[in-house]
Design a protein around this motif. Structure first.
Motif, PDB file in Angstrom:
ATOM      1  N   PHE A   1       5.063  58.602  14.968  1.00 30.10           N
ATOM      2  CA  PHE A   1       5.064  57.217  15.448  1.00 30.10           C
ATOM      3  C   PHE A   1       4.361  57.121  16.802  1.00 30.10           C
ATOM      4  CE2 PHE A   1       8.902  55.780  12.809  1.00 30.10           C
ATOM      5  CZ  PHE A   1       8.158  54.868  12.067  1.00 30.10           C
TER       6      PHE A   1
ATOM      7  N   GLN B   1      12.658  51.579  15.900  1.00 36.66           N
ATOM      8  CA  GLN B   1      12.047  52.683  15.153  1.00 36.66           C
ATOM      9  C   GLN B   1      12.910  53.943  15.236  1.00 36.66           C
ATOM     10  OE1 GLN B   1       8.249  52.313  17.285  1.00 36.66           O
ATOM     11  NE2 GLN B   1       7.230  52.134  15.303  1.00 36.66           N
TER      12      GLN B   1
ATOM     13  N   VAL C   1       7.648  54.504  21.116  1.00 42.37           N
ATOM     14  CA  VAL C   1       8.551  54.339  19.976  1.00 42.37           C
ATOM     15  C   VAL C   1       9.716  53.442  20.392  1.00 42.37           C
ATOM     16  CG1 VAL C   1      10.000  55.524  18.279  1.00 42.37           C
ATOM     17  CG2 VAL C   1       7.907  56.621  19.121  1.00 42.37           C
TER      18      VAL C   1
END
Length: 251
Positions: A224, A203, A199
């Motif tokens: 994610f 993000q 990630v």
């Protein structure tokens, strides 16, 4: 007011979870939080991470009460947990060489004090910025610091996961300590490399800037990581320094 939430997921590939963690809500304005990522043969990685979390949570109050210097208390806690895990591995052949990363934070509304060993990380997320507070204790990071490889090359280096420093692998361990101020509205994200390898800071900032509970934000970050492959266990603690005007409102 401080809010905190711990979440862990074994990911999409690993058969079991060697990560561990905990949150202790001491008071409405004081929190102690831990993330640990275990390593070792057989199932000993989860033994090491559980031993570390159990030791830190079980002894935190005693160490803090005995010493007004919180940073030194955290250093002693991690060192003594190192001693316990190292001794246990010597007495139990199946656990030989086991160890764990640890990132531990004691936070109040004005500052947070952090103790760190390994490659689990802590990020300070403030408005639109994401700052990595900890420094990875890895072979690849040492190569970057010495100029032998670039940061871009480090991302795909075949020995990226080689840890140079961990709790429990040696009789003594060097512990990084940090003390930072933070403001109402700021977040801390503590996580294992199963999250940070998958990630991006962009993000992270995107998720934390949305409305929603800490549980919802944690679930989205883990999603994610799993969508990006989920090859490793994924664990995180979210800490939120909630502004006074938001108290009583879901956050």
């Amino acid at each position: 007011m401080l809010k905190a939430f711990f979440q862990t997921d074994k990911g999409r590939v690993r058969p079991h979870n060697e990560d561990n963690g905990a949150v202790i809500q001491i008071t409405a304005t004081d929190v102690f939080a831990i993330v640990a990522d275990g390593m070792g043969g057989h199932l000993s990685g989860d033994v090491a991470s559980k031993m570390a979390v159990d030791f830190l949570t079980g002894n935190f109050n005693t160490y803090i009460h005995e010493n007004s210097d919180v940073a030194d208390s955290l250093r002693r806690l991690l060192q003594d947990s190192n001693n316990e895990i190292y001794s246990y591995s010597k007495e139990n052949p199946d656990c030989q060489g086991m160890g764990t990363t640890v990132v531990a934070v004691k936070a109040d509304e004005e500052r947070y004090i952090l103790a760190h060993v390994g490659d689990s990380r802590c990020y300070h997320i403030k408005e639109s910025s994401v700052e990595q507070i900890t420094e990875d204790h890895t072979l690849v990071n040492e190569l970057v610091k010495s100029g032998q490889i670039t940061s871009e090359e480090a991302e795909f280096h075949p020995r990226k996961n080689v840890i140079m420093r961990a709790i429990g692998t040696d009789p003594t361990v060097d512990i990084d300590l940090y003390t930072y101020n933070w403001d109402a509205g700021d977040y801390l994200l503590m996580c294992s490399d199963g999250l940070s390898n998958k990630v991006s800071p962009t993000q992270m900032e995107e998720v934390m800037s949305k409305d929603g509970t800490l549980e919802e934000k944690a679930a989205e970050l883990i999603a994610f990581a799993n969508e990006a492959g989920g090859e490793d266990n994924i664990s995180l603690v979210l800490l939120y320094n909630e502004p006074a005007d938001k108290e009583g409102v879901s956050s």
